[in-house]
Design a protein around this motif. Sequence first.
Motif, PDB file in Angstrom:
ATOM      1  N   CYS A 173       0.825  -1.204   0.000  1.00  0.00           N
ATOM      2  CA  CYS A 173       0.000   0.000   0.000  1.00  0.00           C
ATOM      3  C   CYS A 173       0.867   1.264   0.000  1.00  0.00           C
ATOM      4  O   CYS A 173       1.847   1.353   0.730  1.00  0.00           O
ATOM      5  CB  CYS A 173      -0.901   0.000   1.234  1.00  0.00           C
ATOM      6  N   GLY A 194      -0.747   4.324   0.342  1.00  0.00           N
ATOM      7  CA  GLY A 194      -1.531   5.314   1.070  1.00  0.00           C
ATOM      8  C   GLY A 194      -2.193   6.362   0.209  1.00  0.00           C
ATOM      9  O   GLY A 194      -2.363   7.493   0.649  1.00  0.00           O
ATOM     10  N   GLY A 233      -5.275   6.583  -0.549  1.00  0.00           N
ATOM     11  CA  GLY A 233      -6.560   6.936   0.045  1.00  0.00           C
ATOM     12  C   GLY A 233      -7.758   6.721  -0.846  1.00  0.00           C
ATOM     13  O   GLY A 233      -8.880   7.036  -0.454  1.00  0.00           O
ATOM     14  N   CYS A 289      -9.246   3.973  -1.696  1.00  0.00           N
ATOM     15  CA  CYS A 289     -10.172   3.005  -1.106  1.00  0.00           C
ATOM     16  C   CYS A 289     -10.993   3.650   0.007  1.00  0.00           C
ATOM     17  O   CYS A 289     -12.212   3.462   0.083  1.00  0.00           O
ATOM     18  CB  CYS A 289      -9.418   1.785  -0.590  1.00  0.00           C
ATOM     19  N   ALA A 290     -10.335   4.425   0.863  1.00  0.00           N
ATOM     20  CA  ALA A 290     -11.036   5.093   1.969  1.00  0.00           C
ATOM     21  C   ALA A 290     -12.014   6.138   1.453  1.00  0.00           C
ATOM     22  O   ALA A 290     -13.061   6.367   2.065  1.00  0.00           O
ATOM     23  CB  ALA A 290     -10.028   5.718   2.924  1.00  0.00           C
ATOM     24  N   PHE A 314     -12.696   0.878   4.545  1.00  0.00           N
ATOM     25  CA  PHE A 314     -11.262   1.159   4.549  1.00  0.00           C
ATOM     26  C   PHE A 314     -10.971   2.455   5.292  1.00  0.00           C
ATOM     27  O   PHE A 314     -11.766   3.382   5.265  1.00  0.00           O
ATOM     28  CB  PHE A 314     -10.741   1.297   3.113  1.00  0.00           C
ATOM     29  N   LEU A 350      -7.411   5.131   6.333  1.00  0.00           N
ATOM     30  CA  LEU A 350      -5.977   5.386   6.311  1.00  0.00           C
ATOM     31  C   LEU A 350      -5.476   5.311   7.743  1.00  0.00           C
ATOM     32  O   LEU A 350      -6.070   5.876   8.655  1.00  0.00           O
ATOM     33  CB  LEU A 350      -5.669   6.753   5.709  1.00  0.00           C
ATOM     34  N   THR A 410      -0.456   4.150   5.401  1.00  0.00           N
ATOM     35  CA  THR A 410      -1.074   3.064   4.644  1.00  0.00           C
ATOM     36  C   THR A 410      -2.543   2.925   5.017  1.00  0.00           C
ATOM     37  O   THR A 410      -3.003   3.450   6.027  1.00  0.00           O
ATOM     38  CB  THR A 410      -0.365   1.714   4.895  1.00  0.00           C
ATOM     39  N   ALA A 411      -3.250   2.185   4.188  1.00  0.00           N
ATOM     40  CA  ALA A 411      -4.662   1.913   4.453  1.00  0.00           C
ATOM     41  C   ALA A 411      -4.783   0.575   5.170  1.00  0.00           C
ATOM     42  O   ALA A 411      -3.870  -0.248   5.161  1.00  0.00           O
ATOM     43  CB  ALA A 411      -5.450   1.884   3.145  1.00  0.00           C
ATOM     44  N   ARG A 412      -5.949   0.393   5.775  1.00  0.00           N
ATOM     45  CA  ARG A 412      -6.267  -0.881   6.413  1.00  0.00           C
ATOM     46  C   ARG A 412      -7.757  -1.139   6.229  1.00  0.00           C
ATOM     47  O   ARG A 412      -8.539  -0.207   5.998  1.00  0.00           O
ATOM     48  CB  ARG A 412      -5.911  -0.865   7.887  1.00  0.00           C
ATOM     49  N   CYS A 430      -7.163   0.679  -6.697  1.00  0.00           N
ATOM     50  CA  CYS A 430      -5.933   0.827  -5.913  1.00  0.00           C
ATOM     51  C   CYS A 430      -4.725   0.888  -6.847  1.00  0.00           C
ATOM     52  O   CYS A 430      -4.452  -0.067  -7.571  1.00  0.00           O
ATOM     53  CB  CYS A 430      -5.785  -0.343  -4.940  1.00  0.00           C
TER      54      CYS A 430
END
Length: 71
Positions: free
Chosen positions: A12, A14, A16, A18-19, A26, A28, A32-34, A53
């Motif tokens: 990743c 980062g 963002g 996905c978030a 998702f 940040l 990185t994202a989680r 992504c």
Amino acid sequence: MTWKVEVDGGTCIGSGMCASLMPETFALDGATARAVAETVEPDETVLDAADSCPAMAITVRNGAEVVGPRP
């Protein structure tokens, strides 16, 4: 059935994306994202997040089958 969502923290970057698409799935976390939840209900937007992504760090599984990112 639910899908399992994984973010590879080593891959990743980062961005963002996905978030931004799915803040309920998702987040940040620093650089990185989680995944907020390990499992999610099947949703086209989760696949869109994996497809979008830039580092291809998101994997979505339906059991053992990888359903995202899509080829």
